[in-house]
Design a protein around this motif. Sequence first.
Motif, PDB file in Angstrom:
ATOM      1  N   ALA A  12       2.167   5.784  -5.440  1.00  0.00           N
ATOM      2  CA  ALA A  12       2.232   6.966  -4.567  1.00  0.00           C
ATOM      3  C   ALA A  12       0.842   7.245  -4.015  1.00  0.00           C
ATOM      4  O   ALA A  12       0.268   8.320  -4.180  1.00  0.00           O
ATOM      5  CB  ALA A  12       2.768   8.175  -5.339  1.00  0.00           C
ATOM      6  N   GLY A  16       2.201   4.003   0.079  1.00  0.00           N
ATOM      7  CA  GLY A  16       3.484   4.335  -0.556  1.00  0.00           C
ATOM      8  C   GLY A  16       4.021   5.674  -0.076  1.00  0.00           C
ATOM      9  O   GLY A  16       5.227   5.817   0.184  1.00  0.00           O
ATOM     10  N   VAL A  31       7.243   5.360  -7.756  1.00  0.00           N
ATOM     11  CA  VAL A  31       6.696   5.544  -9.103  1.00  0.00           C
ATOM     12  C   VAL A  31       5.183   5.393  -9.054  1.00  0.00           C
ATOM     13  O   VAL A  31       4.648   4.596  -8.290  1.00  0.00           O
ATOM     14  CB  VAL A  31       7.275   4.535 -10.131  1.00  0.00           C
ATOM     15  N   LYS A  40      -6.391   9.202  -4.781  1.00  0.00           N
ATOM     16  CA  LYS A  40      -7.526   8.649  -4.024  1.00  0.00           C
ATOM     17  C   LYS A  40      -7.676   9.359  -2.683  1.00  0.00           C
ATOM     18  O   LYS A  40      -8.780   9.616  -2.222  1.00  0.00           O
ATOM     19  CB  LYS A  40      -7.310   7.146  -3.817  1.00  0.00           C
ATOM     20  N   ILE A  43      -9.821  12.592  -2.921  1.00  0.00           N
ATOM     21  CA  ILE A  43     -11.288  12.554  -3.006  1.00  0.00           C
ATOM     22  C   ILE A  43     -11.916  11.783  -1.847  1.00  0.00           C
ATOM     23  O   ILE A  43     -13.130  11.703  -1.728  1.00  0.00           O
ATOM     24  CB  ILE A  43     -11.773  11.943  -4.331  1.00  0.00           C
ATOM     25  N   VAL A 127       4.016   0.822 -13.945  1.00  0.00           N
ATOM     26  CA  VAL A 127       4.794  -0.416 -13.804  1.00  0.00           C
ATOM     27  C   VAL A 127       4.069  -1.536 -14.538  1.00  0.00           C
ATOM     28  O   VAL A 127       2.861  -1.729 -14.387  1.00  0.00           O
ATOM     29  CB  VAL A 127       4.987  -0.768 -12.306  1.00  0.00           C
ATOM     30  N   GLY A 164      -6.547   5.490 -11.425  1.00  0.00           N
ATOM     31  CA  GLY A 164      -5.246   4.860 -11.672  1.00  0.00           C
ATOM     32  C   GLY A 164      -5.109   3.435 -11.178  1.00  0.00           C
ATOM     33  O   GLY A 164      -4.026   2.849 -11.293  1.00  0.00           O
ATOM     34  N   GLU A 351      -3.685  -1.913   0.704  1.00  0.00           N
ATOM     35  CA  GLU A 351      -4.901  -2.598   0.236  1.00  0.00           C
ATOM     36  C   GLU A 351      -4.628  -3.809  -0.648  1.00  0.00           C
ATOM     37  O   GLU A 351      -5.509  -4.663  -0.821  1.00  0.00           O
ATOM     38  CB  GLU A 351      -5.744  -1.571  -0.526  1.00  0.00           C
ATOM     39  N   TYR A 362     -10.670   3.063   8.644  1.00  0.00           N
ATOM     40  CA  TYR A 362      -9.882   1.856   8.937  1.00  0.00           C
ATOM     41  C   TYR A 362      -8.935   1.486   7.796  1.00  0.00           C
ATOM     42  O   TYR A 362      -7.888   0.890   8.027  1.00  0.00           O
ATOM     43  CB  TYR A 362     -10.815   0.681   9.240  1.00  0.00           C
ATOM     44  N   ASN A 363      -9.302   1.823   6.571  1.00  0.00           N
ATOM     45  CA  ASN A 363      -8.444   1.419   5.451  1.00  0.00           C
ATOM     46  C   ASN A 363      -7.196   2.290   5.353  1.00  0.00           C
ATOM     47  O   ASN A 363      -6.114   1.782   5.059  1.00  0.00           O
ATOM     48  CB  ASN A 363      -9.258   1.383   4.151  1.00  0.00           C
TER      49      ASN A 363
HETATM   50  C1  LIG Z   1     -13.874   7.244  -3.186  1.00  0.00           C
HETATM   51  C2  LIG Z   1     -13.061   6.630  -2.099  1.00  0.00           C
HETATM   52  C3  LIG Z   1     -13.111   7.173  -0.819  1.00  0.00           C
HETATM   53  C4  LIG Z   1     -12.388   6.583   0.217  1.00  0.00           C
HETATM   54  N1  LIG Z   1     -12.447   7.156   1.447  1.00  0.00           N
HETATM   55  C5  LIG Z   1     -11.742   6.606   2.465  1.00  0.00           C
HETATM   56  C6  LIG Z   1     -11.705   7.237   3.757  1.00  0.00           C
HETATM   57  O1  LIG Z   1     -12.201   8.363   3.936  1.00  0.00           O
HETATM   58  N2  LIG Z   1     -11.021   6.596   4.743  1.00  0.00           N
HETATM   59  C7  LIG Z   1     -10.376   5.396   4.557  1.00  0.00           C
HETATM   60  O2  LIG Z   1      -9.802   4.862   5.510  1.00  0.00           O
HETATM   61  N3  LIG Z   1     -10.355   4.821   3.348  1.00  0.00           N
HETATM   62  C8  LIG Z   1     -11.002   5.399   2.297  1.00  0.00           C
HETATM   63  N4  LIG Z   1     -10.956   4.818   1.057  1.00  0.00           N
HETATM   64  C9  LIG Z   1     -10.102   3.616   0.881  1.00  0.00           C
HETATM   65  C10 LIG Z   1      -8.626   4.070   0.790  1.00  0.00           C
HETATM   66  O3  LIG Z   1      -8.526   5.122  -0.137  1.00  0.00           O
HETATM   67  C11 LIG Z   1      -7.735   2.914   0.355  1.00  0.00           C
HETATM   68  O4  LIG Z   1      -7.950   1.777   1.138  1.00  0.00           O
HETATM   69  C12 LIG Z   1      -6.255   3.331   0.484  1.00  0.00           C
HETATM   70  O5  LIG Z   1      -6.007   4.430  -0.370  1.00  0.00           O
HETATM   71  C13 LIG Z   1      -5.344   2.177   0.114  1.00  0.00           C
HETATM   72  O6  LIG Z   1      -4.016   2.645   0.147  1.00  0.00           O
HETATM   73  P1  LIG Z   1      -2.910   1.957  -0.766  1.00  0.00           P
HETATM   74  O7  LIG Z   1      -1.678   2.728  -0.570  1.00  0.00           O
HETATM   75  O8  LIG Z   1      -2.891   0.511  -0.533  1.00  0.00           O
HETATM   76  O9  LIG Z   1      -3.452   2.158  -2.280  1.00  0.00           O
HETATM   77  P2  LIG Z   1      -3.827   3.491  -3.060  1.00  0.00           P
HETATM   78  O10 LIG Z   1      -3.997   4.623  -2.127  1.00  0.00           O
HETATM   79  O11 LIG Z   1      -4.944   3.104  -3.951  1.00  0.00           O
HETATM   80  O12 LIG Z   1      -2.524   3.787  -3.919  1.00  0.00           O
HETATM   81  C14 LIG Z   1      -2.097   2.945  -4.949  1.00  0.00           C
HETATM   82  C15 LIG Z   1      -1.332   3.789  -5.953  1.00  0.00           C
HETATM   83  O13 LIG Z   1      -0.699   2.907  -6.898  1.00  0.00           O
HETATM   84  C16 LIG Z   1      -0.832   3.455  -8.192  1.00  0.00           C
HETATM   85  N5  LIG Z   1      -0.742   2.375  -9.170  1.00  0.00           N
HETATM   86  C17 LIG Z   1      -1.621   1.391  -9.417  1.00  0.00           C
HETATM   87  N6  LIG Z   1      -1.191   0.610 -10.421  1.00  0.00           N
HETATM   88  C18 LIG Z   1       0.011   1.125 -10.810  1.00  0.00           C
HETATM   89  C19 LIG Z   1       0.946   0.762 -11.826  1.00  0.00           C
HETATM   90  N7  LIG Z   1       0.725  -0.288 -12.640  1.00  0.00           N
HETATM   91  N8  LIG Z   1       2.055   1.497 -11.961  1.00  0.00           N
HETATM   92  C20 LIG Z   1       2.300   2.574 -11.160  1.00  0.00           C
HETATM   93  N9  LIG Z   1       1.438   2.956 -10.197  1.00  0.00           N
HETATM   94  C21 LIG Z   1       0.306   2.241 -10.028  1.00  0.00           C
HETATM   95  C22 LIG Z   1      -2.196   4.123  -8.169  1.00  0.00           C
HETATM   96  O14 LIG Z   1      -2.339   5.121  -9.152  1.00  0.00           O
HETATM   97  C23 LIG Z   1      -2.237   4.707  -6.751  1.00  0.00           C
HETATM   98  O15 LIG Z   1      -1.728   6.025  -6.730  1.00  0.00           O
HETATM   99  C24 LIG Z   1     -11.627   5.410  -0.009  1.00  0.00           C
HETATM  100  C25 LIG Z   1     -11.561   4.879  -1.299  1.00  0.00           C
HETATM  101  C26 LIG Z   1     -12.265   5.487  -2.329  1.00  0.00           C
HETATM  102  C27 LIG Z   1     -12.175   4.888  -3.717  1.00  0.00           C
END
Ligand SMILES: Cc1cc2nc3c(=O)[nH]c(=O)nc-3n(C[C@H](O)[C@H](O)[C@H](O)COP(=O)(O)OP(=O)(O)OC[C@H]3O[C@@H](n4cnc5c(N)ncnc54)[C@H](O)[C@@H]3O)c2cc1C
Length: 379
Positions: A12, A16, A31, A40, A43, A127, A164, A351, A362-363
């Motif tokens: 989430a 997600g 989940v 994330k 912050i 998971v 996480g 990611e 961009y991320n």
């Molecule tokens: C400090 C910080 C600041 C950032 N600032 C920016 C910004 O301002 N702009 C920007 O573009 N990008 C920023 N980023 C990068 C951005 O946050 C990530 O690229 C983005 O959140 C990726 O999205 P995602 O959905 O792929 O993964 P995430 O947002 O990381 O979500 C993954 C989720 O999966 C969950 N998860 C992991 N493993 C499991 C498991 N085994 N079982 C169940 N759940 C699980 C995690 O808890 C998390 O909630 C920042 C990153 C950090 C660390």
Amino acid sequence: MKKKVDILIIGAGASGLMFASLLSAKNVMVVDNNSNVGNKVLISGGGKCNVTNGNVNSKNYLGNQRFIKNILKRFNQTMLLLWLEKRGLVPIVRKNHQYFCKDSAKELLDVFKKEIPSKSIELNTKVKEVKKNGDIFEVLTSKGRIEANKVVVASGGLSFPILGATNIGYEIAKSFGHEVRTLSAGLVGLTLQPEQFFFKSLSGIAIEVKITVDRKELQGALLFAHKGISGPVILDTSLYWQKGKIIIDFLPTLSLLSLKSSKKYLSRTLGLPSRVAKTFLNELQIEDKASNTLNSEEWKKLEKLKTYDFAPAGTFGYSKAEVTKGGVSTDEIDASSMMSRKIENLYFLGEVLDVTGELGGYNFQWAFSTAFVCAEGIE
Ligand SMILES: Cc1cc2nc3c(=O)[nH]c(=O)nc-3n(C[C@H](O)[C@H](O)[C@H](O)COP(=O)(O)OP(=O)(O)OC[C@H]3O[C@@H](n4cnc5c(N)ncnc54)[C@H](O)[C@@H]3O)c2cc1C
């Protein structure tokens, strides 16, 4: 718990939550191992979340350019901003075309929370493994098994384990025969060799520099930090740095020729904060005196400030990195739906894929674009 859902989303986080928002009418379950959604996001961007950027181009990303272009054109920054605006969130441009939430990143999470029924979210659920029996996925979690017709891996990378992050996405990919490209910390500070330990005495000071890394030129603020060097330009440098040297121009807007006739003391003409100027002059063994009195050997030493090259020792690591470089190879993902080309009804978002954006929103844009493409492509 033993449950059965149509679509199970692992994670989430940014991708997600966007995906679940777009498909909220379907039998979807998200989940997450955390006790809250979007930790994330909360912050990110100094608490204001840099949602996207006014100039998004595949060149802002590491990864397969064709694949990235295909995804971004389906849901670009304008479409994202419009989607958010329709839900009452109007991000504002703060600097370098970067769009941030007005007051707090919570505003973005509130949009998702309104779209996703709370009964569709299972928190504190880690998971552990995903298997496929016939057409049905069996997902083993810390709270029991969940059966799903489709699984969407949105579990992010390895950065910020305290929030996480786990390696589950990569493990799932590998267990289904996907290639996972070498992982490393990205958008992260760089550590120093003993010869550069004197940088640490400048901890807390930021200056504008130009950096050449792997034939790429980057300009922006470098922050001297306790552990090494950080700041926006170093975070971007870390994306292109493998191992080996980087070259720093500490005087990007100054031509040394312009100092040749100056009677002012060097430390006052370089345009650097006085402490930085004096520290570097001391290290380079150049006396701080009127610029026009320097001899040719001293000029030569001074030039080092424009071409200061050294090989960083490493990075600050995943605990400080904003992203993970590398990931699930996009060669095996269908860009029209984000579905695995190897396993039917298995999808990868955000990611966890081998795509990494520069600093500047961009991320998140990548996370949201992949979510949109998947929501459109999933049947
Ligand atoms: C400090 C910080 C600041 C950032 N600032 C920016 C910004 O301002 N702009 C920007 O573009 N990008 C920023 N980023 C990068 C951005 O946050 C990530 O690229 C983005 O959140 C990726 O999205 P995602 O959905 O792929 O993964 P995430 O947002 O990381 O979500 C993954 C989720 O999966 C969950 N998860 C992991 N493993 C499991 C498991 N085994 N079982 C169940 N759940 C699980 C995690 O808890 C998390 O909630 C920042 C990153 C950090 C660390």
